[in-house]
Scaffold this active site. Sequence first.
Site, PDB file in Angstrom:
ATOM      1  N   THR A  20       0.909   0.931   6.373  1.00  0.00           N
ATOM      2  CA  THR A  20       1.585   1.992   5.636  1.00  0.00           C
ATOM      3  C   THR A  20       2.803   2.369   6.467  1.00  0.00           C
ATOM      4  OG1 THR A  20      -0.544   2.818   4.827  1.00  0.00           O
ATOM      5  CG2 THR A  20       1.357   4.287   4.622  1.00  0.00           C
ATOM      6  N   GLU A  42       4.723   1.000  -2.709  1.00  0.00           N
ATOM      7  CA  GLU A  42       4.557   2.282  -3.392  1.00  0.00           C
ATOM      8  C   GLU A  42       5.502   3.265  -2.721  1.00  0.00           C
ATOM      9  OE1 GLU A  42       0.393   3.469  -3.661  1.00  0.00           O
ATOM     10  OE2 GLU A  42       0.189   2.232  -5.459  1.00  0.00           O
ATOM     11  N   ASP A  70       3.643   2.846   0.858  1.00  0.00           N
ATOM     12  CA  ASP A  70       2.220   2.539   0.939  1.00  0.00           C
ATOM     13  C   ASP A  70       1.996   1.138   0.367  1.00  0.00           C
ATOM     14  OD1 ASP A  70      -0.504   3.060   1.387  1.00  0.00           O
ATOM     15  OD2 ASP A  70      -0.773   3.688  -0.692  1.00  0.00           O
ATOM     16  N   ASP A 130      -3.928   9.907   0.994  1.00  0.00           N
ATOM     17  CA  ASP A 130      -2.974   9.486  -0.020  1.00  0.00           C
ATOM     18  C   ASP A 130      -3.402  10.065  -1.367  1.00  0.00           C
ATOM     19  OD1 ASP A 130      -0.714   8.159  -0.864  1.00  0.00           O
ATOM     20  OD2 ASP A 130      -1.781   6.311  -1.332  1.00  0.00           O
ATOM     21  N   ARG A 181      -2.271  -5.787  -4.688  1.00  0.00           N
ATOM     22  CA  ARG A 181      -2.921  -5.426  -5.956  1.00  0.00           C
ATOM     23  C   ARG A 181      -4.114  -6.295  -6.281  1.00  0.00           C
ATOM     24  NH1 ARG A 181      -1.107  -0.416  -6.351  1.00  0.00           N
ATOM     25  NH2 ARG A 181       1.168  -0.316  -6.475  1.00  0.00           N
ATOM     26  N   GLU A 232       6.686   6.691  -1.810  1.00  0.00           N
ATOM     27  CA  GLU A 232       5.995   7.974  -1.744  1.00  0.00           C
ATOM     28  C   GLU A 232       6.724   8.928  -0.803  1.00  0.00           C
ATOM     29  OE1 GLU A 232       1.817   7.766  -1.097  1.00  0.00           O
ATOM     30  OE2 GLU A 232       1.563   5.890  -2.210  1.00  0.00           O
ATOM     31  N   GLN A 256      -6.949  -5.145  -4.018  1.00  0.00           N
ATOM     32  CA  GLN A 256      -7.333  -3.811  -4.473  1.00  0.00           C
ATOM     33  C   GLN A 256      -8.162  -3.857  -5.760  1.00  0.00           C
ATOM     34  OE1 GLN A 256      -3.876  -1.386  -5.158  1.00  0.00           O
ATOM     35  NE2 GLN A 256      -5.018   0.347  -5.987  1.00  0.00           N
ATOM     36  N   GLU A 316       4.187  -1.260 -11.862  1.00  0.00           N
ATOM     37  CA  GLU A 316       4.705  -0.584 -13.053  1.00  0.00           C
ATOM     38  C   GLU A 316       6.037  -1.171 -13.508  1.00  0.00           C
ATOM     39  OE1 GLU A 316       4.343   3.985 -12.891  1.00  0.00           O
ATOM     40  OE2 GLU A 316       4.074   3.297 -10.825  1.00  0.00           O
ATOM     41  N   HIS A 332       2.915   7.642 -13.098  1.00  0.00           N
ATOM     42  CA  HIS A 332       2.319   6.514 -12.375  1.00  0.00           C
ATOM     43  C   HIS A 332       0.857   6.326 -12.772  1.00  0.00           C
ATOM     44  CE1 HIS A 332       1.130   3.840  -9.106  1.00  0.00           C
ATOM     45  NE2 HIS A 332       0.225   4.714  -8.722  1.00  0.00           N
ATOM     46  N   LYS A 388      -4.953  -1.688   0.920  1.00  0.00           N
ATOM     47  CA  LYS A 388      -3.975  -0.729   1.430  1.00  0.00           C
ATOM     48  C   LYS A 388      -3.925  -0.694   2.958  1.00  0.00           C
ATOM     49  CE  LYS A 388      -3.320   1.594  -2.617  1.00  0.00           C
ATOM     50  NZ  LYS A 388      -2.033   2.015  -3.187  1.00  0.00           N
TER      51      LYS A 388
END
Lengths: 410, 410
Positions: free
Chosen positions: B252, B194, B228, B121, B232, B196, B235, B356, B128, B248
Site C-alpha cells: 500500500t 485504488e 491501495d 481501509d 483483483r 484513496e 481478491q 471500474e 465505487h 491487498k
Amino acid sequence: MSDATPLELPGDHLFGPDNLPYCVFTTEDDPDLPRIGVRYGDYVLDAGSAAGAHGSPHTGLLQKPNLNPLMAAGRPVWQAVRAELRSWLTSPEYAGTVTHSLIRLEDITLHLPFEVADYVDFYASEHHATNVGRIFRPGGEPLTPNWKHLPIGYHGRSGTVVVSGTPVVRPQGQRKAPDEASPSFGPSRRLDIEAEVGFVVGTPSRLGEPVPQAAFREHVFGVCLVNDWSARDIQAWEYVPLGPFLGKSFATSVSAWVTPLDALDAARTEPPQRTHPLLEYLEDSAGGEPGGLDLRISVSLNGHTIAEPPFSAMYWTAAQQLAHMTVNGASLRTGDLFASGTVSGPEVHQRGCLLELTWSGRDPVELPDGKRTFLEDGDEVVITAWAPGPNGSRIGLGEVSGRIHPAADR
Amino acid sequence: MSDATPLELPGDHLFGPDNLPYCVFTTEDDPDLPRIGVRYGDYVLDAGSAAGAHGSPHTGLLQKPNLNPLMAAGRPVWQAVRAELRSWLTSPEYAGTVTHSLIRLEDITLHLPFEVADYVDFYASEHHATNVGRIFRPGGEPLTPNWKHLPIGYHGRSGTVVVSGTPVVRPQGQRKAPDEASPSFGPSRRLDIEAEVGFVVGTPSRLGEPVPQAAFREHVFGVCLVNDWSARDIQAWEYVPLGPFLGKSFATSVSAWVTPLDALDAARTEPPQRTHPLLEYLEDSAGGEPGGLDLRISVSLNGHTIAEPPFSAMYWTAAQQLAHMTVNGASLRTGDLFASGTVSGPEVHQRGCLLELTWSGRDPVELPDGKRTFLEDGDEVVITAWAPGPNGSRIGLGEVSGRIHPAADR
C-alpha cells in the site's frame, strides 16, 4: 513449593526444564522497569539478571523491556539462549548463583511480552468453519469454495491486543437482527470467546520475498494462547463484504507467556488427511516435519470447564499459514502475530466458542451459577493448554484470561 | 525558481505558506540521518535545523527521524509549530537565517514519514461500492444492506505500507476464475490501483473510550494520498467470507508528504445528502463542521491522466469513520492510518480504479502506448490532488507514485 528448593521440581510439573516460556514482568519494587522473565516451576527467572550474573554474551538482548530484540536476533541466538537458561536452572554448578535471580510468581506483575506488529487471524479449523457456516448460512454449503484450497485469514487490530488478565469492556455498536427493520445501537448482546493458538514471528523477511514452509522454524519464535473476543451481533451486521471489523477489534487477549517452538518438538503431529489437492507452496511435505501440533486446550467459564478443543484437529497448519500469508510478497516484521482461528474438534464439547457450543444460543451451556448462551457481565474466561513433552512429560502453555466489564455507558 | 529567492513564491504555487506539508528526508551527505522536512515551494525546510537556529521550544520534537513524536504531542503543539514554521518562512526578520535550512527538493530522498501503527481501509464512496457490487454480484442489489448505515471498513497490513516511489512487485497467488474447476498459482493478471485519501492519527486514545466526531481535529494530524494496490483475481477468490487479505497486503503506497488538517480548512464541504437516517454517533452534525473535503484527485498512468475522482463525492466522512472505528472501545495509537477506500465520482472519468474504469476489463482504457485493462509490468501510476486554499489559492497534496515490477519468479 519450598523456599529452600526452588530448583527442584516434580517430574510432572507443567513448567519444567523442557518448557522455559518467556514473559515480561515487573515487581512491586520496580514497577517502571519491565524485564524479561522465564518461567521455571512456580518461579520466574529474571533472565537479564541471570545473564549478567553468569557473564552471558546475550545479556544485552535479555536486559530489555520486551522480547522483540531477542525475537529479532534469529534462531541460532534463540537456541543458544535457551541452552544457557536450561544450564543455569539445572546444572548443580549454577545452583548457588541462579537462585538470586528467581522470583516467586505471586510477586510479579505480567505485561504484554512483545510489541505486536501486524496481527492476522486465520480460520483454520474445518469443524469451526463448518459449524459457523451452518449457523450463519443455513441451507447453503457450510464451507465456502475456497476453504479447502487456502487458509482463509484476515488482518485484525494489533493496537488492541492486550495481555491476559486485562478486563474486557463489553463493546457497543450497531447490530441488526434479520427480523429488525433497521439497526440499533447499544452494548453487544452476543459477546463470545474464541479459543485460539497464536504464533509469534521473530525473524523478519524482506518485502517481495515469500517465506516457504521450510523456513517456518527460522521465522517463528514461539506460541501463545489467544482469546479473540467476538461480538457476534456486531459482526453479523458488519462483515459482508469486507470481513469482521468492530465485532473483533475491541480486544484480543494473549497469554503473558510465549512458549518457544523448540519446547513443542514432541507435540509435532500430522494434520488431518487432506480431501483436496494443494498447490505446491501449501503441500504438507513442504515443511519438512509434521505441521500439526498436539496441544490440548481447555476453556473454563467462571471456573467451570466448558470445552476441551484439540489443536491437532486443525486442518491448516501454522507453516501453511505463514507460507500463504507471504506468498504474495508481503513481508514479516518482528512481533507479527498470527492466530489459528477458533480451535474446534469434531465433538460438541470440543468447540472453542459459545456460538458453536450453544448453537447460536439455542442450547445454553449449564453452569453452576446458571445457564449461559453468550457472556454476561462479570463472567471470567480462562483458556489453558498443555502439550506432550519429551519422556512423557507435559509442557504447559501460559493461560489467557479475561473478565467482562459492563459497557461504558450503561 | 531562482537560487537567490527561495522564499519568493508565485501566489498560485501549490506549496505556499498556507500549505506546509511534512515529510521525512535524507540528503546524500547524511544518508543515515532521516530528518523532518517541510515543503515550501520547490524547497524543503530542514525543520529541526530551522527550529534549532531560531531557538524554538519544539526543537526536540522536530529533530526526530519520523513524525510520530510530533504527531503524539497533540493539537496545541501542532498549531504552535505550524505558526512558527510559517513565521520563519514568511517574516522578513527570519529571511536571512531560514534560508540556511532550505534544501532543493531534487537534493533529497524522501522516506515513509511516520511509523504506521494500525492501517484501516474504508469503502466510503457510494459510486465505487455500487460499481463494484454491480461487477462482482451482477443481478443482485449492488450495495449490501449495511452500506448506508455504517462506514464499512477492514484492517489492512501496516507492515507493507510503503512510501511513494517504492517499486511494486507484481504479487503472486491463488486465483480461480468462475469457469475454472480449481485454483491455479501465478502472478496476478488483474493488478489494479485504488486512488484513496488517508488520514493519519496523532493523538492516541484510551482502550474502552470511543472517540466522537467532535474530537476529530484533536486526534487527526493530517492527510496523505494513498494507492491501495489490489490484485483483483487474488481478491475475488479469497475474500468470502472474511474479506480482502493477500489481494491487498503485498503493498500500500502513501505519499511522502502529510498535509496538516489545518491547511485544508477552506476545503471543508458538506457531504452528499443522506438517504437513510443515521444513528446518533454517525450524525453529520456531530462533527461540528462540514465533514467533507473538496480534494480534486488526478490519476495518471504512464503520464496520461485516466481519472479525476472528486473526494467531495464521498458518502462517509473521515470524522464518521473515526467515530465508527472507535465506537466499540477500540483505542487509537499515534501512527494509525485510515484510508477512505477508492474515491469515485458519478461520472465514468471520475472512477478511482481500473476495475471500474474498464468495467472489469470490458472497456479498455486507451493510452498513447496502447490499451490497458489492468496494469502491465513497467506501468507507472501517479496520483496527485489539490484542494481550495484561502483567498483563491490552491493547496497541493504530495503525490503518491509507484511502478510495477515483474513478479519475482517469472
